[in-house]
Design an enzyme around this catalytic site. Structure first.
Site, PDB file in Angstrom:
ATOM      1  N   ASP A  48       0.820  -1.206   0.000  1.00 24.18           N
ATOM      2  CA  ASP A  48       0.000   0.000   0.000  1.00 24.18           C
ATOM      3  C   ASP A  48       0.858   1.262   0.000  1.00 24.18           C
ATOM      4  O   ASP A  48       2.070   1.213   0.198  1.00 24.18           O
ATOM      5  CB  ASP A  48      -0.898   0.019   1.242  1.00 24.18           C
ATOM      6  CG  ASP A  48      -2.027  -0.992   1.169  1.00 24.18           C
ATOM      7  OD1 ASP A  48      -2.383  -1.405   0.047  1.00 24.18           O
ATOM      8  OD2 ASP A  48      -2.551  -1.367   2.226  1.00 24.18           O
ATOM      9  N   TYR A  78       7.175 -10.075   6.775  1.00 23.57           N
ATOM     10  CA  TYR A  78       6.977  -8.645   6.945  1.00 23.57           C
ATOM     11  C   TYR A  78       7.452  -8.237   8.330  1.00 23.57           C
ATOM     12  O   TYR A  78       7.390  -9.024   9.284  1.00 23.57           O
ATOM     13  CB  TYR A  78       5.495  -8.278   6.833  1.00 23.57           C
ATOM     14  CG  TYR A  78       4.935  -8.239   5.433  1.00 23.57           C
ATOM     15  CD1 TYR A  78       4.896  -7.047   4.708  1.00 23.57           C
ATOM     16  CD2 TYR A  78       4.429  -9.394   4.840  1.00 23.57           C
ATOM     17  CE1 TYR A  78       4.363  -7.007   3.430  1.00 23.57           C
ATOM     18  CE2 TYR A  78       3.895  -9.350   3.557  1.00 23.57           C
ATOM     19  CZ  TYR A  78       3.860  -8.160   2.861  1.00 23.57           C
ATOM     20  OH  TYR A  78       3.341  -8.131   1.596  1.00 23.57           O
TER      21      TYR A  78
END
Length: 267
Positions: A55, A113
């Site tokens: 994003d 992540y």
């Protein structure tokens, strides 16, 4: 026409990008890469495919992309050429010629992540684009207990954005851990799984911060998972703390991997 498929590992600072995926009239990672590759290909259209669609504001140290190029370039030359033409906030860290059927997204077996929190009373201006600022005290033991409930195969509907278009929200998390640097008072949360839903980690972090601050119980995590309802979870934390660290294409390389897990495709 004969084409040559290349696999590239990318590192980028997502601060000034509107995410990875191409969007009209917006600056994106995919858009900048394709602009550069189209120049290098002497006018041919080159389409870039990424392992994940980060994003706006989200960073990467190990994003993987592939593309088909209309003629052969020695990987070292392509590597040098890309890094001389892409903007300063994108760097190719590895370039290689790969099999014609390789797919950066569909063949990925897992991802790592990390999410960083600046836990000082006052925001550190030097890491403001790379860490979420949370000024309230956090308790390590509470966070570790909460994260232990995330490991395994679960339906993560409660931790998926309502904008997610994926029907199957079952994912496996192999590793969920946290490290606290007492000298800088920063916390780094690591998540390794076979796939993550849209906004999943940022929603998980919203809950973990509440647990760490004593606003929710660690034992609430299993109840939230069982609810399968986005309303049961907390807010979505800001994107700047999130970074895609690594994409795995061999299960034996995935930290914490067990073949007892449910191997679902990535979202």
């Amino acid at each position: 026409m004969t084409t040559y498929r290349y696999k590239i590992v990318l590192s980028y600072d997502g601060t000034e990008f509107s995410g990875f995926q191409v969007q009209p009239n917006k600056r994106t990672i995919q858009g900048e890469l394709e602009k550069t590759l189209n120049k290098m290909s002497k006018g041919h259209t080159v389409k870039v495919h990424g392992a994940g669609r980060t994003d706006a504001g989200v960073h990467a140290r190990g994003q993987v992309v592939h593309f088909d190029f209309p003629f052969y370039i020695e990987p070292k030359g392509l590597h040098i050429g890309l890094n001389s033409m892409t903007p300063e906030d994108i760097t190719a860290t590895n370039v290689e010629l790969t099999d014609a059927d390789f797919h950066s997204r569909f063949q990925a077996k897992g991802k790592m992540y990390k999410y960083t929190i600046d836990n000082n009373q006052f925001r550190d201006p030097f890491i403001r684009n790379y860490a979420y600022h949370h000024r309230y005290p956090m308790t390590l033991e509470l966070v570790e207990e909460a994260m232990s409930y995330l490991i395994g195969t679960h339906d993560f509907t409660s931790f998926a954005s309502t904008k997610s278009e994926v029907e199957d929200k079952v994912r496996t998390i192999y590793q969920a851990s946290v490290e606290r640097d007492t000298s800088s008072n920063t916390w780094v949360f690591t998540f390794v799984g076979n796939g993550f839903l849209y906004n999943m980690i940022r929603i998980l972090m919203g809950i973990l911060v509440e647990v760490a601050s004593g606003k929710r119980l660690a034992s609430d995590i299993p109840l939230i998972i069982q609810a399968r309802d986005r309303e049961a979870a907390g807010k979505t934390l800001a994107p700047e703390g999130l970074c895609m660290e690594q994409v795995y294409y061999d299960e034996k390389d995935i930290p914490g991997f067990t073949d007892e897990g449910d191997d679902r495709p990535d979202a």
